[in-house]
Design a protein around this motif. Structure first.
Motif, PDB file in Angstrom:
ATOM      1  N   LYS A 160       3.867   7.126 -26.849  1.00 56.81           N
ATOM      2  CA  LYS A 160       4.702   8.055 -26.087  1.00 56.81           C
ATOM      3  C   LYS A 160       4.067   9.438 -26.046  1.00 56.81           C
ATOM      4  N   ILE A 161       3.487   9.854 -27.170  1.00 59.61           N
ATOM      5  CA  ILE A 161       2.895  11.195 -27.255  1.00 59.61           C
ATOM      6  C   ILE A 161       1.704  11.316 -26.308  1.00 59.61           C
ATOM      7  N   VAL A 162       0.807  10.327 -26.344  1.00 64.30           N
ATOM      8  CA  VAL A 162      -0.411  10.447 -25.543  1.00 64.30           C
ATOM      9  C   VAL A 162      -0.120  10.290 -24.055  1.00 64.30           C
ATOM     10  N   LEU A 163       0.822   9.431 -23.680  1.00 62.50           N
ATOM     11  CA  LEU A 163       1.175   9.286 -22.265  1.00 62.50           C
ATOM     12  C   LEU A 163       1.821  10.561 -21.731  1.00 62.50           C
ATOM     13  N   ALA A 164       2.641  11.200 -22.563  1.00 58.97           N
ATOM     14  CA  ALA A 164       3.246  12.473 -22.155  1.00 58.97           C
ATOM     15  C   ALA A 164       2.191  13.567 -22.067  1.00 58.97           C
ATOM     16  N   MET A 165       1.214  13.529 -22.984  1.00 55.00           N
ATOM     17  CA  MET A 165       0.153  14.529 -23.006  1.00 55.00           C
ATOM     18  C   MET A 165      -0.638  14.517 -21.696  1.00 55.00           C
ATOM     19  N   TYR A 166      -0.842  13.318 -21.138  1.00 55.99           N
ATOM     20  CA  TYR A 166      -1.604  13.177 -19.895  1.00 55.99           C
ATOM     21  C   TYR A 166      -0.701  13.069 -18.670  1.00 55.99           C
ATOM     22  N   ARG A 167       0.594  13.291 -18.876  1.00 55.63           N
ATOM     23  CA  ARG A 167       1.562  13.277 -17.764  1.00 55.63           C
ATOM     24  C   ARG A 167       1.424  12.008 -16.924  1.00 55.63           C
ATOM     25  N   ALA A 168       1.312  10.892 -17.617  1.00 49.65           N
ATOM     26  CA  ALA A 168       1.141   9.606 -16.947  1.00 49.65           C
ATOM     27  C   ALA A 168       2.450   9.161 -16.289  1.00 49.65           C
ATOM     28  N   THR A 169       2.325   8.561 -15.113  1.00 58.77           N
ATOM     29  CA  THR A 169       3.487   8.065 -14.363  1.00 58.77           C
ATOM     30  C   THR A 169       3.478   6.543 -14.343  1.00 58.77           C
ATOM     31  N   GLU A 170       4.571   5.930 -14.745  1.00 57.59           N
ATOM     32  CA  GLU A 170       4.640   4.470 -14.749  1.00 57.59           C
ATOM     33  C   GLU A 170       4.739   3.951 -13.312  1.00 57.59           C
ATOM     34  N   VAL A 171       4.028   2.865 -13.026  1.00 58.24           N
ATOM     35  CA  VAL A 171       4.037   2.258 -11.702  1.00 58.24           C
ATOM     36  C   VAL A 171       4.302   0.763 -11.846  1.00 58.24           C
ATOM     37  N   ASP A 172       4.698   0.139 -10.739  1.00 55.49           N
ATOM     38  CA  ASP A 172       4.962  -1.299 -10.771  1.00 55.49           C
ATOM     39  C   ASP A 172       4.491  -1.947  -9.476  1.00 55.49           C
ATOM     40  N   ALA A 173       4.753  -3.250  -9.362  1.00 49.31           N
ATOM     41  CA  ALA A 173       4.259  -4.013  -8.214  1.00 49.31           C
ATOM     42  C   ALA A 173       4.916  -3.615  -6.902  1.00 49.31           C
ATOM     43  N   GLY A 174       5.972  -2.835  -6.961  1.00 48.81           N
ATOM     44  CA  GLY A 174       6.644  -2.411  -5.736  1.00 48.81           C
ATOM     45  C   GLY A 174       6.187  -1.060  -5.219  1.00 48.81           C
ATOM     46  N   HIS A 175       5.120  -0.521  -5.775  1.00 46.64           N
ATOM     47  CA  HIS A 175       4.639   0.793  -5.358  1.00 46.64           C
ATOM     48  C   HIS A 175       4.197   0.758  -3.896  1.00 46.64           C
ATOM     49  N   PRO A 176       4.441   1.828  -3.129  1.00 44.44           N
ATOM     50  CA  PRO A 176       4.105   1.823  -1.704  1.00 44.44           C
ATOM     51  C   PRO A 176       2.604   1.865  -1.411  1.00 44.44           C
ATOM     52  N   GLU A 177       1.776   2.308  -2.368  1.00 43.76           N
ATOM     53  CA  GLU A 177       0.342   2.424  -2.127  1.00 43.76           C
ATOM     54  C   GLU A 177      -0.365   1.106  -2.478  1.00 43.76           C
ATOM     55  N   PRO A 178      -1.102   0.499  -1.522  1.00 49.63           N
ATOM     56  CA  PRO A 178      -1.785  -0.781  -1.790  1.00 49.63           C
ATOM     57  C   PRO A 178      -2.735  -0.741  -2.982  1.00 49.63           C
ATOM     58  N   LEU A 179      -3.470   0.375  -3.158  1.00 50.00           N
ATOM     59  CA  LEU A 179      -4.388   0.466  -4.296  1.00 50.00           C
ATOM     60  C   LEU A 179      -3.649   0.318  -5.620  1.00 50.00           C
ATOM     61  N   VAL A 180      -2.474   0.920  -5.701  1.00 50.93           N
ATOM     62  CA  VAL A 180      -1.694   0.839  -6.938  1.00 50.93           C
ATOM     63  C   VAL A 180      -1.125  -0.566  -7.113  1.00 50.93           C
ATOM     64  N   ARG A 181      -0.652  -1.166  -6.030  1.00 51.22           N
ATOM     65  CA  ARG A 181      -0.123  -2.528  -6.129  1.00 51.22           C
ATOM     66  C   ARG A 181      -1.201  -3.504  -6.600  1.00 51.22           C
ATOM     67  N   ASN A 182      -2.407  -3.360  -6.069  1.00 53.43           N
ATOM     68  CA  ASN A 182      -3.509  -4.228  -6.504  1.00 53.43           C
ATOM     69  C   ASN A 182      -3.830  -4.010  -7.979  1.00 53.43           C
ATOM     70  N   TYR A 183      -3.826  -2.768  -8.374  1.00 56.27           N
ATOM     71  CA  TYR A 183      -4.086  -2.407  -9.772  1.00 56.27           C
ATOM     72  C   TYR A 183      -3.066  -3.066 -10.698  1.00 56.27           C
ATOM     73  N   VAL A 184      -1.791  -2.937 -10.369  1.00 56.29           N
ATOM     74  CA  VAL A 184      -0.735  -3.535 -11.186  1.00 56.29           C
ATOM     75  C   VAL A 184      -0.865  -5.052 -11.202  1.00 56.29           C
ATOM     76  N   ALA A 185      -1.089  -5.640 -10.034  1.00 56.96           N
ATOM     77  CA  ALA A 185      -1.193  -7.099  -9.942  1.00 56.96           C
ATOM     78  C   ALA A 185      -2.350  -7.622 -10.796  1.00 56.96           C
ATOM     79  N   ASP A 186      -3.475  -6.922 -10.781  1.00 56.79           N
ATOM     80  CA  ASP A 186      -4.634  -7.366 -11.556  1.00 56.79           C
ATOM     81  C   ASP A 186      -4.386  -7.241 -13.047  1.00 56.79           C
ATOM     82  N   VAL A 187      -3.733  -6.163 -13.471  1.00 58.67           N
ATOM     83  CA  VAL A 187      -3.407  -6.010 -14.894  1.00 58.67           C
ATOM     84  C   VAL A 187      -2.501  -7.149 -15.358  1.00 58.67           C
ATOM     85  N   LEU A 188      -1.484  -7.450 -14.575  1.00 62.29           N
ATOM     86  CA  LEU A 188      -0.549  -8.515 -14.948  1.00 62.29           C
ATOM     87  C   LEU A 188      -1.243  -9.873 -14.968  1.00 62.29           C
TER      88      LEU A 188
END
Length: 310
Positions: free
Chosen positions: A51-79
């Motif tokens: 939690k500390i390190v993700l907050a430190m880098y202001r990371a935003t959680e994303v999922d397979a429903g993200h509107p940007e194709p690059l992010v959707r591909n990224y999530v799909a590949d991780v899963l």
């Protein structure tokens, strides 16, 4: 097995160093206090480091429903990679930074997260991104994220104890002062020794994650190419301001995010990229290391801005 034994040995050495500093500060009681302090700090790190390190880098959680194709591909590949590795699906994050890079965090595979920068998603192709995330999942699978959090915590505590001893003086078993020379030596040598051990553990785990990540993705050449690109951009002026402000977190990233660093020596958190690439290409049966791409291959004006960060 060899790398795991080496990691365990180095962790034991760092713990022994911490207890030794505690003994110099206050004899047997100092060593006991140091042990209790180490246990408490590691407990806090165990539950809250992600939690500390993700907050430190202001990371935003994303999922397979993200509107940007690059992010959707990224999530799909991780899963998909997590499923192939028989691991629980980690949480997936994006960091709003131009420098291409990535890290994993979390105390175990059931409570893990992976994070990639916007620069990574915009500058690498899908094969390369998949290779990077396979590397990060290898860290998660073997709990390297927890190991490195513990080593960073102990290293910081050693430095704190050494400074405390210098300010207030140390005592031997009979309560006699250890002297200013001894205090100076401890204040300088103990933190330096802890840093060397911490970095040795980090470098060893990077090599192992490269190997297992390449096996998981089935594409060692893609990971090798990704490492070369990330290294070239980091050295070519794509800075990570948050990492520069928090250099103690540099070991978490797949490539050292601190500009111009990362050579294979005692004081580097990462192995040299050339050595890592050579090992990966050896896995794929190739011996020649391709030239690293120029850092200007993707100008800043052409870096794609994705997601809600536009």
């Amino acid at each position: 097995m060899k790398n795991h034994l080496r990691t365990f040995t180095l962790l034991a050495a760092m713990t022994a160093l911490f207890l030794g500093v505690g003994y110099v500060v206050g004899g047997s009681m100092g060593m006991i206090i140091a042990f209790v302090l180490a246990a408490a700090m590691n407990l806090v790190s165990y539950w809250n480091a992600d939690k500390i390190v993700l907050a430190m880098y202001r990371a935003t959680e994303v999922d397979a429903g993200h509107p940007e194709p690059l992010v959707r591909n990224y999530v799909a590949d991780v899963l998909a990679l997590a499923a192939r590795a028989n691991m629980p699906a980690p949480k997936v994050y994006v960091i709003d930074q131009d420098q291409p890079n990535a890290f994993a965090t979390g105390r175990d595979p059931a409570h893990a997260a992976v994070a990639a920068t916007r620069g990574l998603l915009g500058m690498l192709d899908r094969r390369e991104i998949r290779g990077v995330m396979a590397h990060e999942l290898a860290h998660v699978k073997h709990r390297d994220t927890l190991t490195m959090t513990i080593t960073a915590t102990i290293a910081g505590a050693i430095g704190m104890l050494a400074n405390f001893a210098f300010l207030f003086g140390g005592r031997d078993e009979e309560g006699r002062p250890t002297g200013i020379v001894g205090m100076l030596v401890m204040m300088i040598v103990a933190p330096m020794a802890a840093a060397v051990v911490q970095m040795a553990i980090s470098r060893g785990r990077e090599y192992e994650a490269d190997r297992e990540g390449a096996e998981l993705s089935g594409d060692p050449q893609a990971l090798a190419s990704a490492l070369q690109k990330i290294d070239a951009y980091a050295r070519g002026g794509y800075f990570n301001p948050d990492a520069e402000r928090n250099p103690a977190t540099a070991h978490m990233f797949i490539i050292n995010p601190l500009a111009g660093r990362g050579t294979d020596n005692l004081f580097s958190t990462h192995p040299s990229t050339e050595n890592r690439v050579r090992a990966l290409l050896g896995m794929s049966g190739r011996e020649r290391v391709a030239a690293a791409p120029r850092a200007t291959a993707v100008p800043r004006t052409e870096t794609r801005r994705i997601g809600p960060w536009s």
